[in-house]
Design a protein around this motif. Sequence first.
Motif, mmCIF file in Angstrom:
data_model
loop_
_atom_site.group_PDB
_atom_site.id
_atom_site.type_symbol
_atom_site.label_atom_id
_atom_site.label_comp_id
_atom_site.label_asym_id
_atom_site.label_seq_id
_atom_site.Cartn_x
_atom_site.Cartn_y
_atom_site.Cartn_z
ATOM 1 N N TRP A 20 1.405 -1.509 0.303
ATOM 2 C CA TRP A 20 0.031 -0.085 -0.090
ATOM 3 C C TRP A 20 0.510 0.813 0.035
ATOM 4 C CZ3 TRP A 20 1.121 -2.766 4.249
ATOM 5 C CH2 TRP A 20 0.969 -2.094 5.644
ATOM 6 N N VAL A 21 0.487 1.841 -0.509
ATOM 7 C CA VAL A 21 1.024 3.600 -0.833
ATOM 8 C C VAL A 21 0.608 4.476 0.250
ATOM 9 C CG1 VAL A 21 1.260 5.706 -1.409
ATOM 10 C CG2 VAL A 21 1.673 3.188 -2.528
ATOM 11 N N GLY A 22 1.283 5.637 1.134
ATOM 12 C CA GLY A 22 0.925 5.874 2.511
ATOM 13 C C GLY A 22 2.162 6.908 3.306
ATOM 14 N N PHE A 51 7.773 -10.622 6.833
ATOM 15 C CA PHE A 51 8.792 -9.566 6.119
ATOM 16 C C PHE A 51 8.088 -8.202 6.258
ATOM 17 C CE2 PHE A 51 10.094 -14.154 3.740
ATOM 18 C CZ PHE A 51 11.362 -13.512 3.723
ATOM 19 N N PHE A 52 9.177 -7.394 6.421
ATOM 20 C CA PHE A 52 7.788 -5.738 6.460
ATOM 21 C C PHE A 52 9.463 -5.237 5.888
ATOM 22 C CE2 PHE A 52 8.429 -1.291 8.111
ATOM 23 C CZ PHE A 52 7.390 -1.811 7.062
ATOM 24 N N GLN A 53 8.984 -4.903 4.836
ATOM 25 C CA GLN A 53 9.910 -3.519 3.567
ATOM 26 C C GLN A 53 9.252 -2.232 3.232
ATOM 27 O OE1 GLN A 53 11.750 -6.023 0.306
ATOM 28 N NE2 GLN A 53 9.817 -6.561 0.045
ATOM 29 N N GLN A 54 9.997 -1.604 2.925
ATOM 30 C CA GLN A 54 9.597 0.016 1.847
ATOM 31 C C GLN A 54 9.953 -0.049 0.092
ATOM 32 O OE1 GLN A 54 11.089 3.302 3.797
ATOM 33 N NE2 GLN A 54 9.711 4.643 2.322
ATOM 34 N N PRO A 55 9.347 -0.557 -0.855
ATOM 35 C CA PRO A 55 10.072 -1.242 -1.578
ATOM 36 C C PRO A 55 10.497 0.027 -2.228
ATOM 37 C CG PRO A 55 7.769 -2.031 -1.692
ATOM 38 C CD PRO A 55 8.293 -1.160 -0.322
ATOM 39 N N ARG A 56 8.694 1.331 -2.019
ATOM 40 C CA ARG A 56 9.755 2.580 -2.875
ATOM 41 C C ARG A 56 9.167 3.963 -2.177
ATOM 42 N NH1 ARG A 56 7.324 0.044 -6.929
ATOM 43 N NH2 ARG A 56 4.917 1.129 -6.290
ATOM 44 N N GLU A 57 9.520 5.337 -1.841
ATOM 45 C CA GLU A 57 9.602 6.184 -0.833
ATOM 46 C C GLU A 57 7.334 6.084 -0.772
ATOM 47 O OE1 GLU A 57 9.668 9.912 0.812
ATOM 48 O OE2 GLU A 57 11.638 8.894 0.078
ATOM 49 N N ARG A 58 7.700 6.133 0.906
ATOM 50 C CA ARG A 58 6.097 6.394 0.911
ATOM 51 C C ARG A 58 5.012 4.710 0.576
ATOM 52 N NH1 ARG A 58 3.691 10.137 2.780
ATOM 53 N NH2 ARG A 58 1.469 10.294 2.041
ATOM 54 N N THR A 59 5.619 4.170 0.008
ATOM 55 C CA THR A 59 5.175 2.978 -0.612
ATOM 56 C C THR A 59 5.775 1.335 0.758
ATOM 57 O OG1 THR A 59 5.107 3.395 -2.834
ATOM 58 C CG2 THR A 59 4.618 0.471 -1.831
ATOM 59 N N TRP A 60 4.428 0.953 1.551
ATOM 60 C CA TRP A 60 5.267 -0.132 1.823
ATOM 61 C C TRP A 60 4.409 -1.726 1.723
ATOM 62 C CZ3 TRP A 60 7.727 2.713 5.449
ATOM 63 C CH2 TRP A 60 7.580 3.741 5.821
ATOM 64 N N ILE A 123 16.739 -2.068 -1.075
ATOM 65 C CA ILE A 123 16.179 -1.981 -0.330
ATOM 66 C C ILE A 123 16.405 -2.358 0.808
ATOM 67 C CG2 ILE A 123 14.142 -1.463 -1.751
ATOM 68 C CD1 ILE A 123 12.853 -3.794 -1.432
ATOM 69 N N TYR A 124 15.676 -1.648 2.231
ATOM 70 C CA TYR A 124 16.112 -2.546 3.631
ATOM 71 C C TYR A 124 14.583 -3.411 3.841
ATOM 72 C CZ TYR A 124 19.986 0.270 4.870
ATOM 73 O OH TYR A 124 20.946 1.339 4.395
ATOM 74 N N ARG A 125 14.973 -4.352 4.125
ATOM 75 C CA ARG A 125 14.104 -5.175 4.885
ATOM 76 C C ARG A 125 13.807 -5.692 6.127
ATOM 77 N NH1 ARG A 125 14.623 -9.598 0.865
ATOM 78 N NH2 ARG A 125 15.862 -10.780 0.720
#
Length: 151
Positions: A20-22, A51-60, A123-125
């Motif tokens: 999602w984005v936010g 897993f939890f990661q942020q693939p792009r800016e403000r995307t989770w 990306i970090y995860r």
Amino acid sequence: MLVDFRFGRAKAAKVVAVRWVGPWNEARIKRELEGVGRWAKAHKLRTGRWFFQQPRERTWEVAVEVFGRARPEGRMTRRTYKASAVAEVRFDPEQVSPRVVYHGLTDWLRWRRKEGTIRRAGIYREVYEDNPWKNPKAWHDTLVQVVVHKD
């Protein structure tokens, strides 16, 4: 507690994920991750890593490794995280601030790039062995990985 950065190899994982984005919202991260876990349990799938990661800016993205066949439904997608070279650090967030770990890992990778050990970092995860909100052992054994490219 010892906190040390190292290069390693992450195993491939077949996961069911929600993206999602936010803005950053820990309650939403927890809700989405637990939703994926409940979905896997309802479909009688054995689960592995979380897993939890942020693939792009403000995307989770949250994901749970699943073993078995199931067709994702709704917002869930089936993905494969490829086996890859990673830089990683394992720590207990109650003893060492995650902020310190992330800044330290970022600086350590910057120096590995300058000396030519790696070409770039991805990306970090965060990787957990179980649901970190329900299993304290999983929370106290947080693993942060960054996919690195050496060529």
